[in-house]
Enzyme design. Structure first.
Site, PDB file in Angstrom:
ATOM      1  N   GLU A 301       0.828  -1.223   0.000  1.00 35.56           N
ATOM      2  CA  GLU A 301       0.000   0.000   0.000  1.00 35.56           C
ATOM      3  C   GLU A 301       0.850   1.256   0.000  1.00 35.56           C
ATOM      4  O   GLU A 301       0.415   2.302  -0.480  1.00 35.56           O
ATOM      5  CB  GLU A 301      -0.909   0.030   1.242  1.00 35.56           C
ATOM      6  N   HIS A 322       8.317 -26.624  -1.263  1.00 37.92           N
ATOM      7  CA  HIS A 322       7.684 -27.730  -1.980  1.00 37.92           C
ATOM      8  C   HIS A 322       6.518 -27.251  -2.835  1.00 37.92           C
ATOM      9  O   HIS A 322       5.707 -28.052  -3.288  1.00 37.92           O
ATOM     10  CB  HIS A 322       7.240 -28.798  -0.979  1.00 37.92           C
ATOM     11  N   LYS A 436     -14.253  -0.392  -3.849  1.00 35.89           N
ATOM     12  CA  LYS A 436     -15.397  -0.050  -2.990  1.00 35.89           C
ATOM     13  C   LYS A 436     -16.488   0.629  -3.799  1.00 35.89           C
ATOM     14  O   LYS A 436     -17.676   0.333  -3.626  1.00 35.89           O
ATOM     15  CB  LYS A 436     -14.955   0.902  -1.869  1.00 35.89           C
TER      16      LYS A 436
END
Ligand code: PA5
Length: 450
Positions: A301, A322, A436
């Site tokens: 951010e 792995h 949003k």
């Protein structure tokens, strides 16, 4: 400045070490020295409060400015929470939960399923997703257990935690009655703005303020992080002491040989300019998984904007050797690794001897798991360097409150310096709004459209 090989091992009196010796095949000393001036500028902007986003620098002095009365109040509330709750639900998203989760999970015992066993409540998290199943399972648990809740939102308007709090508030009021429920709810939010503030005032919840000048992802050393960490039974004074020590070092000089934050910020910017666009934070301790998540938010951010920035990724080894190990070894060469290495474990466990030795592991008999883990770390680093992946190593002596405090402040300060060196404002997050707007429009919120 005489870097020579002197820059190779970088030891701090505080015992947090940044080791850039394994960058040797990728970066030469001159390139590092060449960044000194840029880091001087970044440091000047940060300390002099003249850079972008300088109204969000409250975190810089936070560890030394936290009022003793506030720490006392947090400890007193943590004591009450312990008395009344087997489960402490922390509602928040992004910076409003990642820091506390990072510390609680790093210090905790992952197998302590029976909360009362430890005398401390189990900390669980809500409102960091919108999953119906997740929250339904949580409510089922809360039917059976005594609990208290912290609702944390700086803006006081974030949808995910607000929905979770609606659900949990209804549950807690039904379970305990309104009056008792009020004693079990703690609100942590802005001093004056937001729906949560209004609700907390109207209901008379015990409230804490998130300072105006501290952004979400830099807020772990405010009540946002400190209340859940204290409620879980961890030593917040020691956490703050670690941060204070790192702050002294970080503020005292911009010189790369003296300031590990500046050094880390410098080398990651050099690597970025060389086309290393992805930084993988690596831990060989699974308890650090949420420290990696916190770091990803902090750096993602802070730096990912204006079409710039290193993409922060994370793995825990040896598990992810792995899975992701193949890509890191042989995939696109746009990666570098930063390993958070832990010198000493809390416990001692050795590989037992087996007279039959059917698994052929007797060459390890009597060795501690940490010795094997450290060899795995070294072997992995050598293999990845051979594969073209530059490696930075940050070592802490142990996972405890003090060194986590150092690590947190180290990453915060380095992030701010790195963001300024990159040329962005490390303290805003304009891009977080885009999803949003669409979500609200799709849900029919008044005044929103696609
Ligand atoms: O770092 C940030 O500012 C964000 O990630 C916020 O922490 C996150 O969006 C949650 O915001 P709020 O605490 O206002 O609910």
């Amino acid at each position: 400045m005489g870097w020579g090989l002197g820059l190779i091992k970088y030891k701090l009196m505080t015992q947090l070490e940044v080791d850039i010796s394994k960058l040797k095949p990728f970066i030469d000393d001159n390139a590092i020295a060449g960044l000194q001036e840029e880091l001087n500028n970044a440091h000047r902007q940060l300390v002099g409060r003249t850079g972008k986003g300088n109204d969000f620098l409250g975190w810089v002095d936070l560890p030394v400015q936290l009022d003793e009365a506030l720490v006392g109040r947090i400890l007193s509330d943590a004591g009450k929470i312990r008395q009344m709750a087997e489960i402490f639900v922390v509602i928040g998203i992004g910076g409003s939960y990642l820091g506390s989760r990072a510390v609680v999970e790093a210090l905790g015992n992952p197998f302590q399923f029976l909360p009362r066993e430890s005398g401390y409540p189990q900390i669980v998290f809500a409102g960091e997703n919108l999953s119906e199943d997740y929250h339904a399972h949580l409510l089922e648990l809360l039917d059976r257990k005594d609990y208290a809740v912290a609702v944390i939102s700086k803006s006081g308007t974030t949808t995910e935690p607000a929905i979770a709090f609606r659900l949990i508030r209804q549950h807690i009021e039904t379970k305990y009655g309104k009056e008792e429920a009020r004693k079990r709810i703690f609100a942590i939010t802005d001093v004056s703005r937001g729906a949560l503030k209004k609700l907390a005032d109207a209901e008379g919840y015990s409230s804490y303020v998130i300072p105006d000048d501290v952004g979400g992802r830099y807020s772990v050393l405010t009540p946002v992080g400190l209340l859940p960490i204290a409620a879980a039974g961890f030593d917040i004074r020691s956490l703050l002491d670690g941060a204070i020590r790192m702050r002294e070092i970080a503020l005292s000089s911009a010189t790369l040989q003296q300031n590990p934050c500046a050094l880390y910020a410098a080398v990651r910017n050099i690597l970025y300019r060389q086309g290393k666009l992805v930084e993988i934070l690596v831990a060989f301790e699974p308890g650090l998984l949420y420290m990696i998540e916190w770091w990803k938010q902090l750096y993602g951010e802070s730096e990912g904007k204006e079409h710039k920035g290193i993409f922060p990724a994370g793995v825990t080894f040896t598990s992810d050797l792995h899975s992701m190990g193949q890509y890191i070894q042989e995939g696109r060469r746009t990666l570098f690794e930063t390993v958070v290495s832990v010198e000493n474990p809390k416990n001692k466990l050795v590989v037992p001897n087996d007279p039959e030795n059917l698994d052929g592991l007797n060459f390890l008999s009597g060795k501690r798991l940490t010795e094997i883990n450290h060899k795995a770390e070294l072997g992995t680093m050598m293999a990845h360097i051979d594969g073209g992946v530059p490696n930075i190593r940050i070592t802490i002596p142990a996972i405890n409150e003090y060194y986590l405090g150092q690590l947190i402040y180290f990453f915060e300060f380095a992030c701010a310096l790195s963001g300024y060196t990159l040329g962005v404002n490390p303290f805003d997050q304009p891009g977080v709004e885009a999803y949003k707007k669409n979500m609200f429009a799709l849900l029919g919120k008044p005044c929103y459209e696609l």
